[in-house]
Design a protein around this motif. Structure first.
Motif, PDB file in Angstrom:
ATOM      1  N   UNK A 104      -4.011  11.705  -0.781  1.00 25.15           N
ATOM      2  CA  UNK A 104      -3.571  10.553  -0.760  1.00 25.15           C
ATOM      3  C   UNK A 104      -3.044  10.057   0.415  1.00 25.15           C
ATOM      4  N   UNK A 112      -8.297   0.337  -0.361  1.00 26.39           N
ATOM      5  CA  UNK A 112      -6.999   0.510  -1.203  1.00 26.39           C
ATOM      6  C   UNK A 112      -7.515   0.299  -2.487  1.00 26.39           C
ATOM      7  N   UNK A 170       0.876  -1.072  -0.147  1.00 29.97           N
ATOM      8  CA  UNK A 170       0.020  -0.047  -0.153  1.00 29.97           C
ATOM      9  C   UNK A 170       0.896   1.204   0.016  1.00 29.97           C
ATOM     10  N   UNK A 171       2.055   1.166   0.917  1.00 35.59           N
ATOM     11  CA  UNK A 171       2.789   2.376   0.873  1.00 35.59           C
ATOM     12  C   UNK A 171       3.573   2.565  -0.230  1.00 35.59           C
ATOM     13  N   UNK A 178       2.412   6.826  -6.498  1.00 33.61           N
ATOM     14  CA  UNK A 178       1.532   7.862  -6.783  1.00 33.61           C
ATOM     15  C   UNK A 178       1.941   9.476  -6.547  1.00 33.61           C
ATOM     16  N   UNK A 179       2.634   9.526  -5.416  1.00 34.73           N
ATOM     17  CA  UNK A 179       2.980  10.846  -4.912  1.00 34.73           C
ATOM     18  C   UNK A 179       3.915  11.167  -5.930  1.00 34.73           C
ATOM     19  N   UNK A 236       2.740   1.596  -3.655  1.00 27.30           N
ATOM     20  CA  UNK A 236       1.943   2.211  -4.511  1.00 27.30           C
ATOM     21  C   UNK A 236       1.598   3.733  -4.126  1.00 27.30           C
ATOM     22  N   UNK A 237       1.571   4.145  -2.960  1.00 25.85           N
ATOM     23  CA  UNK A 237       1.248   5.528  -2.761  1.00 25.85           C
ATOM     24  C   UNK A 237       2.534   6.370  -2.963  1.00 25.85           C
TER      25      UNK A 237
END
Ligand SMILES: [Zn+2]
Lengths: 610, 474
Positions: free
Chosen positions: B388, B422, A16-17, A23-24, A19-20
């Motif tokens: 986000x 998610x 999850x982190x 994205x960032x 992918x985030x």
């Protein structure tokens, strides 16, 4: 057992982190580092609409409107907003064919998908109204208001000039012009471009994806208003101009009339001419080509560009120079035996009484007299050499505005030609020429090239007895802008003013004298007209008919030069035309007695007779 | 250990609630901005979407109160009945539903529309939690695993029949939940890689995917070996070979695409890698080269099959299946517009209500699926990263809480909530920035729509309720 897999929470959280973080980074790139999308956004939602200012209007000296602007519409297209549409209907509405549509949409796409491209130029209000009703069927198209020059009087095409869209060359040279702007290309439109053009404005609209305007960008903070061009008032007299153009129909040549007391150009005609409305809008290039290929050269402005021999009108100049140089007086007599015969050279003359004094020589236009005058000027013992005396002579001549720019505000005027001594040195070899070699200058023949404007200016000098104001075409500019101060300066010739009265008296006799006067046909009962005929020999055909004049004799209001190519004697065409122009200007009509003359001129056809 | 009932307010995890409320408020503000129009300024204009959303929000609060008043025990006890009722609703909507945008997934009662697929998420989560959390369950038993998958796929099938592919794809994320409960990591990895490669092969240029695979392979190899020298040699060999091949191709005028150059170069390089593995007796390299090669060939075959074997209408169907929406203005128009909108926001955004891209309909579905564009355009990078991060915090918080649960049921349900949220935010945001296929699913709590807001609210707050009874064995 329960927490057997509890370590997997780290893997899941890690995914999850991760992918985030991706994205960032992506957002950072999209929003901060990459400017591509910011630019696209501007094209997307803002439509900059150029607001073309109306060009300045042009009036004649009596406030008759000569040029105004007619609204038209350019159809624009933004390719990425196009949706399927009915090409048959569009072709029908805009009166174009389907290939045109296909070709121009492709062209627009090549230019830009997001920016508007010109699709169809200058749609009339009527067609635009029809198109506008159906505009919703053609997403991606919109109309942009433009103006076109219109000439309600249909006169003075050469003076007014024409406008066209700026081309690549101008765009590169002058940053203040943008694609699609109009610019004056000739005449007043060109000379006064900076006055007439005004300032282009722009508005930024917000548009949605359907190309609908949704408001002003930032409340119009970045909009600039269009400032209309300044209006011009010309010195031209539209009525006189129209009359003159009518008289000149079927004749090749020029008329230029000037108000002597101000230098204001009342009429400036080059014939053949054309309807200025022909060089407007979509039809311009087609008509321009046609006019350009015309064997009579209607686009050629003879009034300022034709270098004609002045013929006998030039005798006035030689008379004045002779007097100034003390080789000639009012009472100098010369004999004439059907011409001038000296050292094997003969300059012919018509039969008349002999001997003649100065005034009579003008009245009768004796060639012999002026050959003698000219020879005495060039052979003047005060000058050691011919070159020196010739240069002195030439100095006088140029002081009349010959052989140099008058610096009028008529775009593209010519200098004309008065040969320098070096010209003859080259032509005949140094010291191998004399007064006799160049004797044709005595009677305004030979190498002399004078424009009709310069001839009219000469008439103006005669009217003023020794000075002139630079001929000019603009009288007033709106918005408190003054015309150039150079038009208010008196320009004196190098001839003492006292000598002019004799010459003017001679000019009076030309029209009002007894038998032998060369231009009695130009006589107007109520007005004393002073003039001088000229007949210029033309190696290519029939002689040119020339006449210069001013009137009235005292306190003159109009000075005029008329030049008719292949018109024969000065008195045949040029003199009557000049006198009709003078009568028309001073009395506003043609007297009954002279109607026949007007009809004779109007019916005269010198073009097809050739 | 028993706590009195009036202590429930103390037991609520306020961090989660706060994150929830923040996202809902951000959502409402941006819906207001997305549909803002000078002629409808009042926030209470119920003819406008922001007015309606306000109603959904207040109704959502009532739902929350109802959820809190119901005993935690109820959710476990009624997990299957709720599931069955939902499946029935999904079935009935196929018969009596109303078609909106090509998907027959709405019940319409008067002005009121309801989308059962949204509610199927929490119902399925409850059922899965109950079944997987049951005492006899062992994921290693094929029978149990298949039963679990069946629980998941029944709603998927109905939702696919409704032609609502986006909502159906959400259920794949249960793989994460099952992974937490002991599903073999290999299935996760292989499944994940295969799906990713399949999607990438279809949406990206083949050469991009190939380079991506190789880059990942080299990085993983380096991570496992920790020998920088080896990896530099290995990648240099590959680079050199591809360069030589490319030059030969370029100057020899050989008609060969760059992706083939890469494939052939890797095959040639592999000869060296295998030789190296043989010499140094590192058996890991064999499988490594093999997997990489398999990935490359897999991508090639997918791409080839898609472009050469399938017919256009089949391709369209797969695009459809992937949720790649029909695109009236050419490939990627929507994504491009969306990227323009987000990109134009810059670092700090154009300011509230100042967005031009989203407001003027350049971006489709700007209040629902593409609401993130409005955030990006008006609030810039600050806004997008904050949203986000809020989502990540929420999901991580849910995982943290789930791990603290004493019952399997509550833990599995908690993981389901986290996984679903998610998937939604990753796919939704990913789609607006061009990193995920365009799948029409909403951004939780933020996108406009009553059904979606309520279903996420129910989904989340059932867990928060379960969490208040964390210490109870139910
Ligand atoms: Zn004579």
């Amino acid at each position: 057992m329960t927490n057997q897999y509890s370590d997997r929470k780290y893997i899941i959280s890690g995914i999850i982190i991760l992918i985030s973080i991706i994205f960032i980074i992506r957002l950072l790139y999209l929003q901060v580092f990459d400017n591509k999308y910011k630019l696209s956004a501007n094209n997307n939602s803002q439509r900059k609409v150029i607001i073309h200012p109306p060009r300045g209007l042009i009036y004649d000296r009596n406030n008759t409107l000569l040029v105004y602007n007619e609204a038209t519409y350019d159809i624009m297209v933004i390719p990425n907003q196009l949706q399927k549409f009915d090409t048959t209907l569009l072709a029908d509405l805009l009166n174009i064919d389907k290939d045109y549509i296909k070709f121009n949409i492709k062209k627009a796409k090549n230019f830009s998908y997001y920016k508007p491209s010109l699709f169809l130029k200058q749609l009339s209000i009527k067609s635009y109204a029809r198109f506008q009703e159906n505009l919703y069927k053609f997403l991606g198209f919109f109309a942009q208001a433009r103006t076109l020059r219109k000439y309600p009087q249909k006169i003075a095409a050469h003076i007014l000039g024409y406008v066209g869209e700026v081309d690549k060359k101008i765009l590169e040279k002058n940053k203040s012009y943008k694609q699609g702007d109009y610019i004056g290309l000739s005449g007043v439109e060109k000379y006064y471009e900076n006055i007439l053009r005004g300032k282009t404005g722009s508005k930024i609209f917000l548009v949605d994806v359907h190309n609908r305007i949704r408001g002003n960008y930032k409340n119009g903070k970045y909009d600039t208003i269009a400032i209309a061009g300044n209006n011009l008032t010309l010195t031209l007299d539209a009525k006189l101009q129209a009359f003159g153009e009518k008289l000149m129909q079927n004749k090749i040549g020029s008329i230029v009339a000037i108000e002597p007391s101000s230098g204001e150009i009342l009429t400036l005609i080059s014939s053949p001419n054309y309807d200025p409305n022909l060089l407007v809008g979509r039809i311009r290039s087609k008509n321009y080509r046609k006019l350009l290929l015309d064997s009579l050269k209607p686009l050629f402005n003879r009034a300022i560009n034709a270098k004609y021999p002045p013929g006998s009108t030039f005798k006035l100049i030689n008379a004045l120079i002779g007097m100034q140089e003390n080789v000639l007086t009012e009472n100098t007599y010369y004999t004439c035996n059907h011409g001038y015969h000296f050292g094997g050279i003969t300059v012919g003359c018509h039969g008349h009484k002999s001997p003649l004094n100065l005034k009579e020589s003008i009245q009768i236009s004796c060639n012999s007299y002026y050959c003698n005058v000219f020879k005495s000027i060039i052979d003047n013992k005060n000058y050691p050499t011919t070159t020196q005396s010739y240069n002195a002579w030439r100095n006088y001549v140029t002081s009349f505005g010959f052989g140099r720019y008058l610096e009028s505000d008529i775009y593209d005027e010519s200098k004309g030609f008065v040969p320098k001594s070096t010209y003859y040195d080259k032509y005949y070899k140094k010291n191998h020429w004399s007064a006799l070699t160049i004797i044709s200058l005595a009677i305004g023949q030979g190498e002399l090239g004078i424009t009709p404007l310069q001839m009219a200016n000469m008439a103006s000098i005669m009217a003023n007895r020794g000075f002139y104001y630079i001929p000019h075409i603009v009288k007033k500019i709106s918005g408190g802008i003054s015309i150039s101060p150079k038009f208010e300066v008196k320009h004196f010739t190098k001839i003492n003013e006292k000598y002019f009265s004799t010459v003017v008296d001679g000019m009076e006799l030309v029209i009002n004298g007894g038998p032998g006067s060369t231009a009695r046909i130009a006589k107007i009962d109520s007005i004393i007209v002073c003039g001088k005929t000229g007949t210029a020999q033309n190696p290519h055909g029939k002689d040119h008919s020339i006449f210069i004049a001013f009137a009235p004799k005292d306190n003159p209001k109009i000075a005029i030069a008329v030049y008719i190519e292949n018109g024969g004697f000065g008195a045949t065409w040029a003199a009557p035309i000049a006198s009709l122009m003078i009568e028309k200007y001073l009395t506003k009509k043609i007297s009954k007695k002279r109607k026949y003359l007007e009809n004779y001129i109007l019916n005269g056809n010198l073009i097809n007779k050739k | 250990m028993r706590q009195t009932k009036n202590n429930i307010l103390q037991k609520i995890d306020w961090i989660t609630v706060l994150l929830y409320l923040t996202l809902v408020i951000i959502g409402w503000i941006n819906i207001y901005a997305a549909v803002y129009n000078t002629s409808h300024k009042s926030i209470l204009d119920f003819s406008q979407k922001y007015g309606k959303q306000l109603i959904w929000i207040f109704a959502g609060i009532i739902l929350i109160i109802i959820i809190f008043t119901i005993k935690s025990r109820f959710y476990k006890f009624f997990a299957y009945p709720i599931y069955i009722v939902t499946i029935l609703l999904l079935f009935f909507v196929l018969l009596f539903g109303r078609e909106v945008n090509g998907a027959r997934s709405w019940f319409e009662i008067g002005n009121f529309r309801l989308q059962p697929a949204e509610f199927a998420k929490f119902a399925t989560s409850l059922a899965v939690a109950k079944y997987v959390g049951s005492f006899n369950f062992n994921i290693k038993k094929i029978k149990n695993l298949l039963a679990t998958l069946m629980l998941i796929f029944i709603p998927v099938i109905f939702i696919l029949l409704q032609n609502d592919t986006g909502s159906a794809l959400v259920y794949f994320i249960f793989i994460l939940v099952l992974f937490r409960e002991g599903l073999s990591a290999n299935i996760l990895i292989f499944g994940f890689i295969a799906v990713i490669l399949f999607i990438l092969a279809l949406i990206l240029k083949i050469i991009t995917v190939l380079i991506l695979i190789l880059a990942i392979a080299f990085i993983i190899y380096w991570l496992s070996q920790r020998k920088l020298k080896n990896i530099i040699i290995a990648s240099s060999i590959f680079t050199a070979i591809s360069l030589i091949l490319w030059i030969i191709k370029h100057y020899g005028n050989i008609n060969l695409s760059d992706s083939y150059v890469i494939l052939i170069s890797f095959i040639i390089s592999s000869v060296y890698y295998i030789f190296y593995a043989f010499k140094n007796n590192i058996s890991k390299i064999y499988s490594f080269v093999l997997i990489t090669l398999a990935s490359l060939i897999f991508v090639f075959s997918v791409n080839y099959a898609f472009n050469n074997i399938l017919e256009q209408h089949q391709r369209d169907r797969i695009n459809n299946l992937l949720g790649i929406k029909y695109d009236p203005l050419g490939t990627g128009y929507n994504v491009n517009q969306s990227k323009i909108a987000i990109g134009s926001g810059g670092f700090s955004g154009k300011g509230f209500l100042q967005g031009t891209q989203t407001k003027f309909n350049f971006v489709p579905e700007q209040s629902t699926d593409f609401i993130f564009c409005t955030i990006g355009e008006e609030w810039g990078f600050i806004g997008t990263s904050v949203v986000l991060i809020l989502f990540v915090l929420l999901v991580i918080r849910l995982i943290f809480l789930a791990e603290k649960q004493r019952t399997h049921f509550a833990r599995i349900y908690g993981y389901s909530v986290a996984a679903i949220l998610f998937f939604h935010f990753a796919i939704n945001i990913g789609m607006t920035i061009g990193l995920a296929p365009v799948i029409g699913i909403p951004l939780p709590f933020i996108s406009y729509g009553g059904s979606s807001l309520w279903s996420f609210t129910i989904l989340l707050f059932i867990f928060i309720k379960l969490d208040t009874n964390r210490s109870d064995l139910i």
